[in-house]
Design a protein around this motif. Structure first.
Motif, PDB file in Angstrom:
ATOM      1  N   ILE A   1      -4.147   0.520   6.618  1.00  0.00           N
ATOM      2  CA  ILE A   1      -4.447   2.074   6.238  1.00  0.00           C
ATOM      3  C   ILE A   1      -3.009   2.788   7.190  1.00  0.00           C
ATOM      4  O   ILE A   1      -2.881   3.933   7.004  1.00  0.00           O
ATOM      5  CB  ILE A   1      -5.846   2.228   6.330  1.00  0.00           C
ATOM      6  CG1 ILE A   1      -6.171   0.921   5.052  1.00  0.00           C
ATOM      7  CG2 ILE A   1      -5.117   4.228   5.391  1.00  0.00           C
ATOM      8  CD1 ILE A   1      -6.193   1.605   3.118  1.00  0.00           C
ATOM      9  N   ARG A   2      -3.657   2.445   8.151  1.00  0.00           N
ATOM     10  CA  ARG A   2      -2.977   3.137   9.578  1.00  0.00           C
ATOM     11  C   ARG A   2      -1.111   3.291   9.180  1.00  0.00           C
ATOM     12  O   ARG A   2      -0.555   3.933   9.812  1.00  0.00           O
ATOM     13  CB  ARG A   2      -3.492   2.652  10.824  1.00  0.00           C
ATOM     14  CG  ARG A   2      -2.451   1.097  11.123  1.00  0.00           C
ATOM     15  CD  ARG A   2      -3.191   0.620  12.437  1.00  0.00           C
ATOM     16  NE  ARG A   2      -4.536   0.516  12.001  1.00  0.00           N
ATOM     17  CZ  ARG A   2      -5.981  -0.444  12.776  1.00  0.00           C
ATOM     18  NH1 ARG A   2      -5.460  -0.288  13.984  1.00  0.00           N
ATOM     19  NH2 ARG A   2      -6.611  -0.543  12.613  1.00  0.00           N
TER      20      ARG A   2
ATOM     21  N   GLY B   1       3.469   9.731   0.939  1.00  0.00           N
ATOM     22  CA  GLY B   1       5.205   8.817  -0.099  1.00  0.00           C
ATOM     23  C   GLY B   1       4.876   7.352   1.097  1.00  0.00           C
ATOM     24  O   GLY B   1       6.008   7.199   0.556  1.00  0.00           O
ATOM     25  N   ASN B   2       4.317   7.219   1.865  1.00  0.00           N
ATOM     26  CA  ASN B   2       4.561   6.076   2.632  1.00  0.00           C
ATOM     27  C   ASN B   2       4.401   5.056   2.228  1.00  0.00           C
ATOM     28  O   ASN B   2       3.256   5.007   1.254  1.00  0.00           O
ATOM     29  CB  ASN B   2       3.234   6.511   5.013  1.00  0.00           C
ATOM     30  CG  ASN B   2       4.371   7.317   5.047  1.00  0.00           C
ATOM     31  OD1 ASN B   2       2.813   7.551   6.607  1.00  0.00           O
ATOM     32  ND2 ASN B   2       5.086   7.397   5.569  1.00  0.00           N
ATOM     33  N   LYS B   3       5.343   3.940   2.274  1.00  0.00           N
ATOM     34  CA  LYS B   3       4.792   2.646   1.951  1.00  0.00           C
ATOM     35  C   LYS B   3       4.616   1.827   2.591  1.00  0.00           C
ATOM     36  O   LYS B   3       5.244   1.889   3.671  1.00  0.00           O
ATOM     37  CB  LYS B   3       5.369   2.434   0.622  1.00  0.00           C
ATOM     38  CG  LYS B   3       5.393   1.157  -0.465  1.00  0.00           C
ATOM     39  CD  LYS B   3       6.398   1.404  -1.461  1.00  0.00           C
ATOM     40  CE  LYS B   3       6.241   0.335  -2.443  1.00  0.00           C
ATOM     41  NZ  LYS B   3       7.313   0.060  -3.455  1.00  0.00           N
ATOM     42  N   THR B   4       4.200   0.853   3.074  1.00  0.00           N
ATOM     43  CA  THR B   4       3.830  -0.902   3.604  1.00  0.00           C
ATOM     44  C   THR B   4       3.884  -1.851   3.115  1.00  0.00           C
ATOM     45  O   THR B   4       2.966  -2.194   1.726  1.00  0.00           O
ATOM     46  CB  THR B   4       3.415  -0.293   5.062  1.00  0.00           C
ATOM     47  OG1 THR B   4       3.452  -1.402   5.648  1.00  0.00           O
ATOM     48  CG2 THR B   4       1.624  -0.377   4.439  1.00  0.00           C
TER      49      THR B   4
ATOM     50  N   LEU C   1       0.601  -1.384   0.281  1.00  0.00           N
ATOM     51  CA  LEU C   1      -0.092  -0.569   0.020  1.00  0.00           C
ATOM     52  C   LEU C   1       0.691   1.243  -0.034  1.00  0.00           C
ATOM     53  O   LEU C   1       1.702   1.068   0.731  1.00  0.00           O
ATOM     54  CB  LEU C   1      -0.622   0.320   1.096  1.00  0.00           C
ATOM     55  CG  LEU C   1      -2.135  -1.522   1.039  1.00  0.00           C
ATOM     56  CD1 LEU C   1      -2.702  -0.512   2.623  1.00  0.00           C
ATOM     57  CD2 LEU C   1      -3.477  -0.596   0.350  1.00  0.00           C
ATOM     58  N   THR C   2       0.521   2.120  -1.301  1.00  0.00           N
ATOM     59  CA  THR C   2       1.163   4.016  -1.062  1.00  0.00           C
ATOM     60  C   THR C   2       0.251   4.606  -0.886  1.00  0.00           C
ATOM     61  O   THR C   2      -1.076   4.444  -1.178  1.00  0.00           O
ATOM     62  CB  THR C   2       2.341   3.603  -1.561  1.00  0.00           C
ATOM     63  OG1 THR C   2       2.931   4.595  -1.700  1.00  0.00           O
ATOM     64  CG2 THR C   2       1.812   3.376  -3.067  1.00  0.00           C
ATOM     65  N   ASN C   3       0.539   6.105   0.366  1.00  0.00           N
ATOM     66  CA  ASN C   3      -0.201   6.670   0.093  1.00  0.00           C
ATOM     67  C   ASN C   3       0.414   7.970  -0.882  1.00  0.00           C
ATOM     68  O   ASN C   3       1.347   8.643  -0.246  1.00  0.00           O
ATOM     69  CB  ASN C   3      -0.207   6.994   1.703  1.00  0.00           C
ATOM     70  CG  ASN C   3      -0.701   8.617   1.811  1.00  0.00           C
ATOM     71  OD1 ASN C   3      -0.967   9.572   1.238  1.00  0.00           O
ATOM     72  ND2 ASN C   3      -0.884   9.495   3.095  1.00  0.00           N
TER      73      ASN C   3
END
Ligand code: B30
Ligand code: ZN
Length: 275
Positions: free
Chosen positions: A172-173, A179-182, A65-67
Motif C-alpha cells: 500500500i505504501r 496514479g501510482n501502480k505497483t 495495486l493502483t491508487n
C-alpha cells in the motif's frame, strides 16, 4: 476518468454534492446502507456462492495495486483464458477488481453498517454479469454488477508475518500518489475472504457507492468477518487522492477516509441467506 467532475469525501465536492454532476447519486436505491440484522428477511433462494478460480494463483498473470485517487484497487491482467469469479442464482459473474474503503480512525471506515456498527475496513470484490460482456456495459442493467462486501475488524494479534495478505498490505505504501501502480506477488482472491463464507450473507439491491452511483448492483454483504491489524490500517490513511485547490495552491488531498455515508432504504428489503 476525465468525464467525471471532481468528487471527493469532504467539503464542497463531498458526498452531499455528488448529485450535482452525477444525478444518479440522488436515486432511491443507493448504497451503502445500514443492515439491521434483526430486520433481514430469510430467503431460501439465496443459495451458497459458487466460486471459480478464487483459490487459484495465476503465476503467469500480472497482479498489481493502483491508487486511482479514490481508493486502492487490486487488479490482475490475466493472459490466460481462464476466468475468475462466482456463480450466483445460476448466473456467472466475472471478477473485475477488488478495492478498499477505510476511515480516519479505527472506529469508522466501512461503508455498510451492521446494526449501526462500523468496521474499520471494508473490501469490495467487484464482478459483472458475464452475459453483458464487460463492466461498463453491465452498469446499464439492474442485475449487471455484483459486489461482494467483506468487513474487516481490528485484531492486532493476527500473525502478519504468516498471512497471505502481508505482501498486499506492505505494498500500500508504494502507491501513495494518485496514479501510482505497483506489481505485487500473485495472491489468490480467497485470501481476502474468511473461511466458510459462502453460505452466510445479506443481500439487497443498490448502487455503486461512488459516482456515477449507478443503480446496477446486487450487493452480497458477508456475515463472517476478516481481521486486520492497526498498522495495516494505518497505511491506507497515508494515501493521497486527487489534486485540489487549497487557497491558491494546488495540493494532493490526503485520502484519510473514503467511506460514503449510509443511504436511505426507501422501502427496500434486506435478505439473509441464514434461516
Ligand atoms: S463500489 O464497489 O460500489 N464501491 C466502481 C466499482 C465499484 C464501486 C464503485 C465504483 C467503478 O468501477 N467505477 C468506475 C465506473 N466508471 C468507469 C470509469 O472508468 O470511469 C463508469 C462510470 O462512469 O460509472 Cu466513469
Ligand atoms: Zn467500494
Amino acid at each position: 476518468s476525465s468525464h467525471h467532475g471532481e468528487w471527493s469525501y469532504d467539503s464542497d465536492t463531498g458526498p452531499m454534492y455528488w448529485y450535482y454532476d452525477h444525478p444518479q447519486c440522488n436515486g432511491t436505491k443507493q448504497s451503502p446502507i445500514n443492515i439491521q440484522e434483526n430486520q433481514a428477511i430469510y430467503n431460501d433462494s439465496l443459495t451458497p456462492l459458487l466460486l471459480f478460480n478464487y483459490s487459484t494463483v495465476f503465476n503467469n498473470s500480472n497482479y498489481y495495486l493502483t491508487n486511482n485517487g479514490h481508493t486502492v484497487i487490486l487488479g490482475m491482467d490475466s493472459n490466460s483464458s481462464i476466468s475468475v469469479g462466482l456463480l450466483w442464482k445460476g448466473k456467472q459473474y466475472n471478477f473485475f477488481g477488488l478495492h478498499f474503503h477505510w476511515g480516519e480512525n479505527d472506529t469508522v471506515g466501512s461503508e455498510h453498517l451492521l446494526s449501526n456498527k462500523h468496521f474499520p475496513l471494508e473490501v469490495h470484490i467487484v464482478h459483472y454479469l458475464n452475459d453483458y460482456g464487460n463492466f461498463s456495459n453491465s452498469l446499464n442493467y439492474a442485475d449487471g454488477v455484483l459486489v461482494w462486501g467483506i468487513f474487516y475488524q481490528l485484531d492486532n494479534s493476527i500473525d502478519v508475518n504468516n498471512n497471505s495478505l502481508k505482501d498486499v498490505f506492505n505494498n500500500i505504501r508504494n502507491v501513495i500518489n494518485a496514479g501510482n501502480k505497483t506489481n505485487i506477488l500473485p495472491v489468490p482472491l480467497s485470501s481476502f475472504v474468511p473461511q466458510n463464507s459462502l453460505d452466510s450473507y445479506y443481500h439487497y439491491a443498490g448502487s455503486l457507492t461512488t459516482p456515477e452511483c449507478s443503480e446496477s448492483v446486487l450487493w452480497i454483504v458477508n456475515q463472517k468477518i476478516m481481521k486486520v491489524s492497526s498498522s495495516q490500517l494505518q497505511a491506507f490513511r497515508l494515501l493521497k487522492g486527487h489534486l485540489h485547490n487549497v487557497s491558491d495552491s494546488v495540493e494532493p488531498e490526503v485520502l484519510t477516509e473514503n467511506d460514503r455515508p449510509i443511504q436511505p432504504l426507501n422501502g427496500r428489503k434486506v435478505f439473509t441467506s441464514v434461516p
